[in-house]
Motif scaffolding. Structure first.
Motif, PDB file in Angstrom:
ATOM      1  N   GLU A  47       0.872  -1.176   0.000  1.00 47.78           N
ATOM      2  CA  GLU A  47       0.000   0.000   0.000  1.00 47.78           C
ATOM      3  C   GLU A  47       0.906   1.222   0.000  1.00 47.78           C
ATOM      4  N   LEU A  48       0.841   2.001  -1.057  1.00 48.91           N
ATOM      5  CA  LEU A  48       1.696   3.171  -1.214  1.00 48.91           C
ATOM      6  C   LEU A  48       0.832   4.419  -1.108  1.00 48.91           C
ATOM      7  N   ARG A  49       1.190   5.306  -0.185  1.00 45.88           N
ATOM      8  CA  ARG A  49       0.420   6.525   0.060  1.00 45.88           C
ATOM      9  C   ARG A  49       1.148   7.735  -0.504  1.00 45.88           C
ATOM     10  N   HIS A  50       0.364   8.619  -1.154  1.00 48.98           N
ATOM     11  CA  HIS A  50       0.902   9.817  -1.771  1.00 48.98           C
ATOM     12  C   HIS A  50       0.159  11.043  -1.241  1.00 48.98           C
ATOM     13  N   GLY A  51       0.856  12.163  -1.247  1.00 51.67           N
ATOM     14  CA  GLY A  51       0.247  13.447  -0.946  1.00 51.67           C
ATOM     15  C   GLY A  51       0.393  14.384  -2.140  1.00 51.67           C
ATOM     16  N   TRP A  52      -0.596  15.262  -2.296  1.00 51.01           N
ATOM     17  CA  TRP A  52      -0.549  16.205  -3.423  1.00 51.01           C
ATOM     18  C   TRP A  52       0.269  17.420  -3.007  1.00 51.01           C
ATOM     19  N   VAL A  53       1.465  17.547  -3.590  1.00 46.60           N
ATOM     20  CA  VAL A  53       2.390  18.615  -3.224  1.00 46.60           C
ATOM     21  C   VAL A  53       2.898  19.297  -4.494  1.00 46.60           C
ATOM     22  N   ASN A  54       2.728  20.618  -4.540  1.00 49.43           N
ATOM     23  CA  ASN A  54       3.213  21.410  -5.690  1.00 49.43           C
ATOM     24  C   ASN A  54       2.705  20.840  -7.008  1.00 49.43           C
ATOM     25  N   SER A  61       4.549   7.256   2.378  1.00 48.64           N
ATOM     26  CA  SER A  61       4.386   6.118   3.281  1.00 48.64           C
ATOM     27  C   SER A  61       4.192   4.844   2.464  1.00 48.64           C
ATOM     28  N   LEU A  62       4.854   3.754   2.904  1.00 45.30           N
ATOM     29  CA  LEU A  62       4.774   2.480   2.202  1.00 45.30           C
ATOM     30  C   LEU A  62       4.560   1.352   3.202  1.00 45.30           C
ATOM     31  N   CYS A  63       3.556   0.514   2.934  1.00 40.08           N
ATOM     32  CA  CYS A  63       3.299  -0.679   3.729  1.00 40.08           C
ATOM     33  C   CYS A  63       3.579  -1.909   2.861  1.00 40.08           C
ATOM     34  N   THR A  64       4.380  -2.841   3.388  1.00 39.22           N
ATOM     35  CA  THR A  64       4.712  -4.066   2.668  1.00 39.22           C
ATOM     36  C   THR A  64       4.344  -5.262   3.527  1.00 39.22           C
ATOM     37  N   ASN A  65       3.593  -6.213   2.961  1.00 37.87           N
ATOM     38  CA  ASN A  65       3.122  -7.390   3.695  1.00 37.87           C
ATOM     39  C   ASN A  65       3.761  -8.664   3.157  1.00 37.87           C
ATOM     40  N   THR A  66       3.949  -9.643   4.052  1.00 40.02           N
ATOM     41  CA  THR A  66       4.369 -10.981   3.640  1.00 40.02           C
ATOM     42  C   THR A  66       3.359 -11.992   4.177  1.00 40.02           C
ATOM     43  N   LYS A  81       9.242   8.235   4.175  1.00 41.26           N
ATOM     44  CA  LYS A  81      10.273   9.077   3.609  1.00 41.26           C
ATOM     45  C   LYS A  81      10.391  10.314   4.477  1.00 41.26           C
ATOM     46  N   LEU A  82      11.557  10.501   5.089  1.00 48.42           N
ATOM     47  CA  LEU A  82      11.751  11.582   6.040  1.00 48.42           C
ATOM     48  C   LEU A  82      12.769  12.590   5.515  1.00 48.42           C
ATOM     49  N   ASN A  83      12.530  13.833   5.916  1.00 44.27           N
ATOM     50  CA  ASN A  83      13.485  14.907   5.602  1.00 44.27           C
ATOM     51  C   ASN A  83      13.784  14.999   4.108  1.00 44.27           C
ATOM     52  N   ASN A  84      12.708  14.916   3.308  1.00 44.80           N
ATOM     53  CA  ASN A  84      12.835  15.044   1.852  1.00 44.80           C
ATOM     54  C   ASN A  84      13.756  13.992   1.235  1.00 44.80           C
ATOM     55  N   SER A  85      13.874  12.859   1.915  1.00 44.61           N
ATOM     56  CA  SER A  85      14.719  11.793   1.389  1.00 44.61           C
ATOM     57  C   SER A  85      13.979  11.021   0.314  1.00 44.61           C
ATOM     58  N   ASN A  86      14.736  10.456  -0.619  1.00 43.39           N
ATOM     59  CA  ASN A  86      14.139   9.630  -1.669  1.00 43.39           C
ATOM     60  C   ASN A  86      14.155   8.150  -1.316  1.00 43.39           C
ATOM     61  N   SER A  87      14.712   7.799  -0.156  1.00 44.62           N
ATOM     62  CA  SER A  87      14.791   6.401   0.249  1.00 44.62           C
ATOM     63  C   SER A  87      13.815   6.147   1.394  1.00 44.62           C
ATOM     64  N   TRP A  88      13.409   4.896   1.507  1.00 45.52           N
ATOM     65  CA  TRP A  88      12.468   4.513   2.556  1.00 45.52           C
ATOM     66  C   TRP A  88      13.212   4.174   3.844  1.00 45.52           C
TER      67      TRP A  88
END
Length: 240
Positions: A47-54, A61-66, A81-88
C-alpha cells in the motif's frame, strides 16, 4: 470542507486506488492517493500513500506485507520518507503467528529506533489480533504483544456428557411414543419426584407417581425429569 473518495478495482474486486479530494475555494482539490498491489492469491502486497504537493503526487508512506503458504499475513512493515529523502526508512512493524485453523495466536508491535527494532509498549497505536479468517479481531492500545489460544466447544469438558451413575440406566419410561399413559420403570431405585416439561422448558406438573396420565396434553415433544435417590434422569417423550 466536503470530501469525496473515489475508488478503482481490478477484475477480482481488489481495490487498486483510493483518491481523497475536497472542495475548497470553489474547486476540487486533490489531497491523498493510495495505490495497492496484490499477489496471485489476491493478498495485498503493498500500500503506497501519496500526498498532493506542488501540483504533483509525492509518495510518503509504504506498507509491505508478507504471507505464509496458507495466505496468513506474517509481517506488516511500514516505512516513511523523512526529511525530503528519496529512500524509505523503517517506521513500525507487526509480526503475526497463527494456529492450524488460521486463527491468530500472537501479534507483536515493533518500532525502528537507533537502527534496530525495539518493543513498542507506549506508542498510541491499536494492536489487532485477527481470527475467524480475519473477519473478527481482538484489539488493545499501546501494547507490544497480544496473544490468544482457542478451544473447540466440542472439546470443553464443562459441557461433556457426565458419566452415568450406576443404577440410573435402569430407569426407563414407556410406552414412548404414547397416546395418553406413561409408566416409569425404576427397578430398585426409589422415585422422589417426577417433573414434566414442554419442549420450551416450561414446567407443566410434578408428581411422585410412576404412572402418568398425559392424555390432556396436546401432541408434541416433552421432557420428563425423574429424581431418584441416586441422582437425576431426563427422558424425551413423544405424545401422539
Amino acid at each position: 470542507s466536503p470530501r469525496v473518495y473515489t475508488y478503482t478495482y481490478d477484475s477480482n474486486n481488489n481495490r487498486l486506488t483510493e483518491l481523497l479530494e475536497r472542495w475548497r475555494n470553489n474547486s476540487v482539490e486533490s489531497r491523498f492517493l493510495s495505490t495497492y498491489t496484490y499477489d496471485s492469491n489476491n493478498n495485498m502486497l503493498t500500500e503506497l500513500r501519496h500526498g498532493w504537493v506542488n501540483n504533483s503526487w509525492e509518495s510518503y508512506s509504504l506498507c509491505t506485507n508478507t504471507y505464509d503458504s496458507n495466505n496468513n499475513r506474517l509481517t506488516e512493515l511500514w516505512q516513511q520518507k523523512l526529511n525530503n529523502s528519496n529512500s524509505w526508512e523503517n517506521d513500525v512493524q507487526y509480526r503475526m503467528t497463527y494456529d492450524e485453523n488460521g486463527n491468530g495466536t500472537s501479534v507483536e508491535f515493533w518500532w525502528w529506533l537507533k537502527e534496530s527494532w525495539q518493543p513498542a509498549n507506549d506508542l498510541p497505536v491499536d494492536v489487532r489480533l485477527y481470527y475467524n479468517k480475519r473477519q473478527s479481531y481482538f484489539q488493545l492500545n499501546a501494547c507490544h504483544k497480544l496473544t490468544a489460544s482457542y478451544t473447540k466447544v466440542s472439546d470443553l469438558t464443562a459441557i461433556a456428557k457426565p458419566p452415568a451413575t450406576q443404577g440410573l440406566n435402569t430407569v426407563s419410561i414407556y410406552p414412548n411414543p404414547t397416546t395418553g399413559e406413561l409408566r416409569i420403570e425404576n427397578g430398585e431405585l426409589r422415585i422422589q419426584q417426577v417433573s414434566f416439561f414442554d419442549i420450551t422448558g416450561v414446567h407443566l406438573f410434578s408428581t411422585q407417581q410412576t404412572t402418568l396420565d398425559v392424555s390432556h396434553l396436546p401432541a408434541g415433544i416433552y421432557f420428563v425429569q425423574i429424581k431418584t435417590e441416586k441422582g437425576m434422569v431426563a427422558k424425551k417423550v413423544v405424545k401422539w
